[in-house]
Enzyme design. Structure first.
Site, PDB file in Angstrom:
ATOM      1  N   GLU A   1       0.831  -1.323  -0.149  1.00  7.30           N
ATOM      2  CA  GLU A   1      -0.196   0.152  -0.181  1.00  7.30           C
ATOM      3  C   GLU A   1       0.869   1.433  -0.134  1.00  7.30           C
ATOM      4  O   GLU A   1       1.998   1.406   0.705  1.00  7.30           O
ATOM      5  CB  GLU A   1      -0.793  -0.067   1.336  1.00  7.30           C
ATOM      6  CG  GLU A   1      -1.540   1.338   1.564  1.00  7.30           C
ATOM      7  CD  GLU A   1      -2.228   1.331   2.934  1.00  7.30           C
ATOM      8  OE1 GLU A   1      -1.539   0.777   3.876  1.00  7.30           O
ATOM      9  OE2 GLU A   1      -3.359   1.838   3.291  1.00  7.30           O
TER      10      GLU A   1
ATOM     11  N   ASN B   1      -7.028   6.139  -1.619  1.00 10.10           N
ATOM     12  CA  ASN B   1      -5.981   5.382  -1.418  1.00 10.10           C
ATOM     13  C   ASN B   1      -6.040   4.208  -2.278  1.00 10.10           C
ATOM     14  O   ASN B   1      -7.072   3.238  -2.255  1.00 10.10           O
ATOM     15  CB  ASN B   1      -6.073   4.870   0.085  1.00 10.10           C
ATOM     16  CG  ASN B   1      -4.883   3.964   0.398  1.00 10.10           C
ATOM     17  OD1 ASN B   1      -4.033   3.670  -0.292  1.00 10.10           O
ATOM     18  ND2 ASN B   1      -4.659   3.868   1.671  1.00 10.10           N
TER      19      ASN B   1
ATOM     20  N   LYS C   1      -9.683   2.080  -2.000  1.00  9.39           N
ATOM     21  CA  LYS C   1      -9.804   1.522  -0.702  1.00  9.39           C
ATOM     22  C   LYS C   1     -10.996   1.737   0.070  1.00  9.39           C
ATOM     23  O   LYS C   1     -11.308   3.265   0.034  1.00  9.39           O
ATOM     24  CB  LYS C   1      -8.421   2.143   0.349  1.00  9.39           C
ATOM     25  CG  LYS C   1      -8.350   1.327   1.946  1.00  9.39           C
ATOM     26  CD  LYS C   1      -7.247   1.740   2.555  1.00  9.39           C
ATOM     27  CE  LYS C   1      -7.102   1.404   3.917  1.00  9.39           C
ATOM     28  NZ  LYS C   1      -5.694   1.933   4.557  1.00  9.39           N
TER      29      LYS C   1
ATOM     30  N   GLU D   1      -6.240   8.732   7.479  1.00  6.19           N
ATOM     31  CA  GLU D   1      -6.662   8.380   6.367  1.00  6.19           C
ATOM     32  C   GLU D   1      -8.015   9.087   6.169  1.00  6.19           C
ATOM     33  O   GLU D   1      -8.384   9.303   4.893  1.00  6.19           O
ATOM     34  CB  GLU D   1      -6.708   6.693   6.190  1.00  6.19           C
ATOM     35  CG  GLU D   1      -5.271   6.250   6.094  1.00  6.19           C
ATOM     36  CD  GLU D   1      -5.342   4.777   5.804  1.00  6.19           C
ATOM     37  OE1 GLU D   1      -5.886   4.485   4.520  1.00  6.19           O
ATOM     38  OE2 GLU D   1      -4.807   3.984   6.378  1.00  6.19           O
TER      39      GLU D   1
ATOM     40  N   CYS E   1      -4.758  -2.811   2.944  1.00  3.87           N
ATOM     41  CA  CYS E   1      -4.564  -2.876   4.360  1.00  3.87           C
ATOM     42  C   CYS E   1      -5.579  -3.147   5.361  1.00  3.87           C
ATOM     43  O   CYS E   1      -6.068  -4.063   5.596  1.00  3.87           O
ATOM     44  CB  CYS E   1      -3.877  -1.433   4.811  1.00  3.87           C
ATOM     45  SG  CYS E   1      -2.950  -1.494   6.355  1.00  3.87           S
TER      46      CYS E   1
ATOM     47  N   ASN F   1       0.405  -0.980   5.476  1.00  5.19           N
ATOM     48  CA  ASN F   1       1.254  -0.037   6.240  1.00  5.19           C
ATOM     49  C   ASN F   1       0.686  -0.319   7.599  1.00  5.19           C
ATOM     50  O   ASN F   1      -0.396   0.364   8.056  1.00  5.19           O
ATOM     51  CB  ASN F   1       1.364   1.428   5.966  1.00  5.19           C
ATOM     52  CG  ASN F   1       1.969   1.715   4.744  1.00  5.19           C
ATOM     53  OD1 ASN F   1       3.030   2.370   4.654  1.00  5.19           O
ATOM     54  ND2 ASN F   1       1.460   1.361   3.415  1.00  5.19           N
TER      55      ASN F   1
HETATM   56  N1  CDT Z   1      -3.215   1.726   6.543  1.00  5.79           N
HETATM   57  C1  CDT Z   1      -3.611   1.035   7.301  1.00  5.79           C
HETATM   58  O1  CDT Z   1      -5.055   0.900   6.884  1.00  5.79           O
HETATM   59  N2  CDT Z   1      -3.369   0.669   8.349  1.00  5.79           N
HETATM   60  C2  CDT Z   1      -4.440   0.213   9.476  1.00  5.79           C
HETATM   61  C3  CDT Z   1      -3.832   0.599  10.872  1.00  5.79           C
HETATM   62  C4  CDT Z   1      -4.985   0.734  11.747  1.00  5.79           C
HETATM   63  S1  CDT Z   1      -4.947   1.706  13.053  1.00  5.79           S
HETATM   64  C5  CDT Z   1      -5.354   3.131  12.738  1.00  5.79           C
HETATM   65  C6  CDT Z   1      -4.380  -1.262   9.604  1.00  5.79           C
HETATM   66  O2  CDT Z   1      -5.424  -1.789   9.701  1.00  5.79           O
HETATM   67  O3  CDT Z   1      -3.439  -1.807   9.719  1.00  5.79           O
END
Ligand code: CDT
Length: 322
Positions: free
Chosen positions: A47, A107, A124, A143, A168, A193
């Site tokens: 991502e 995204n 996304k 985000e 993600c 990420n």
């Molecule tokens: N990039 C992304 O979606 N990261 C989220 C972090 C969650 S905490 C705000 C994840 O689900 O890994």
């Protein structure tokens, strides 16, 4: 005809603020070449694979961060990746921040075939984190401030199979895999990420790797599909991101997993015909599913405790009995 795809999960290490797109694309091209040497048909990148994870910072004027977004794909900086992929005959999946000509921010991930032709695009759906600046956090997860949500999950006929994409946080939601599975998805590609530290509940920090494996493996098994989860890992601008990029079989078994926090390629032979072992037996959707019992899944977002349950739990004065 054989439907065995050789797939590379191309994890990247951190991308710092000072790294240029050209620096990053050079690293992606190096991973792509490793994939070609390993016989890959498809190399899967993370991502937001072209920049640092910029939603960790607040800016009053969101337009100040438009430089993190791609206005064309390929653009001048990313064209070397597309050219090299077509030259090598290796397809790829790439996550990036997309700014459309009419000013929408997403995204996004794209899928590119072995001959360089576009095979699909996904925006996304599940945007995690928060909308407002929350200074109490060690780092932000904005985000919901920088992106608009995409409108659904599609599959694409590509690489001789049925391929879907998610990004993600989508991987934590069973609906993601099921909506893809209901369209026959045989392989889901998912970049991520994931900060190891979760400010709203730090007790989850030590469980990040466990939860990552849990959702990738259960999503694969319960839908009889391959799942390729690929991280941007390591310490990025002081924020540690989870690695453990994995290729998971329709059995739920992990077939390959990264062991470092840096640029690392792991490869697995993925037989798309293995999906039918699960899709045609235990998870034969058309035979066993009971959609008439699942209305709440699409009919409501939040929890609605039925009134009779609420009143059974409450005394006359509205307080709980115990
Ligand atoms: N990039 C992304 O979606 N990261 C989220 C972090 C969650 S905490 C705000 C994840 O689900 O890994």
């Amino acid at each position: 005809m054989s439907r065995v795809l050789t797939v590379g999960a191309a994890q990247t290490g951190p991308i710092q603020l000072a790294d240029t797109r050209a620096d990053v694309v050079e690293r992606l091209v190096a991973l792509l070449r490793q994939g070609a040497d390993a016989g890959c048909d498809l190399v899967v990148f993370p991502e937001l694979a072209l920049t640092t994870f910029f939603p960790r910072w607040w800016v009053d004027d969101r337009a100040d961060f438009d430089h993190f977004f791609e206005t064309e794909m390929p653009g001048p900086d990313t064209k070397p990746l597309f050219d090299e992929a077509a030259r090598l005959g290796v397809g790829f999946h790439l996550g990036y921040a997309e700014l459309t000509p009419d000013g929408h921010h997403y995204n996004t991930a794209i899928l590119v075939e072995r001959d360089g032709s576009p095979a699909g695009r996904y925006r996304k759906v599940h945007l995690p984190g928060h909308h407002e600046h929350e200074p109490w956090r060690e780092f932000q997860h904005l985000e919901r401030y920088y992106f608009e949500p995409g409108d659904g999950f599609s599959v694409f006929g590509a690489f001789g199979g049925i391929v879907g994409m998610a990004i993600c946080n989508d991987r934590r939601w069973p609906e993601t895999y099921r909506v893809l599975g209901l369209q026959g998805c045989e392989m889901a590609l998912i970049g991520y990420n994931t900060p190891v530290h979760y400010p709203p509940d730090p007790s989850q920090d030590v469980l990040q790797g466990f939860h990552n494996g849990l959702v990738l493996q259960s999503g694969a098994y319960q839908n009889g599909m391959w799942v390729v989860g690929v991280a941007k890992a390591g310490e990025e601008e002081g924020c540690l991101l989870l690695g453990e990029s994995s290729i998971v079989a329709p059995s739920g078994e992990v077939r390959a997993r990264c062991t470092t926090d840096g640029d690392e390629l792991v490869v697995a032979e993925c037989d798309l015909d293995m999906c039918s072992n699960y899709k045609d037996t235990l998870f034969n959707f058309s035979y066993y599913r009971r959609p008439e019992a699942y209305g709440r899944i699409t009919g409501q977002a939040g929890v609605e405790v039925p009134d009779n349950v609420t009143s059974a739990l409450e005394g006359d004065d509205g307080t709980r009995d115990r």
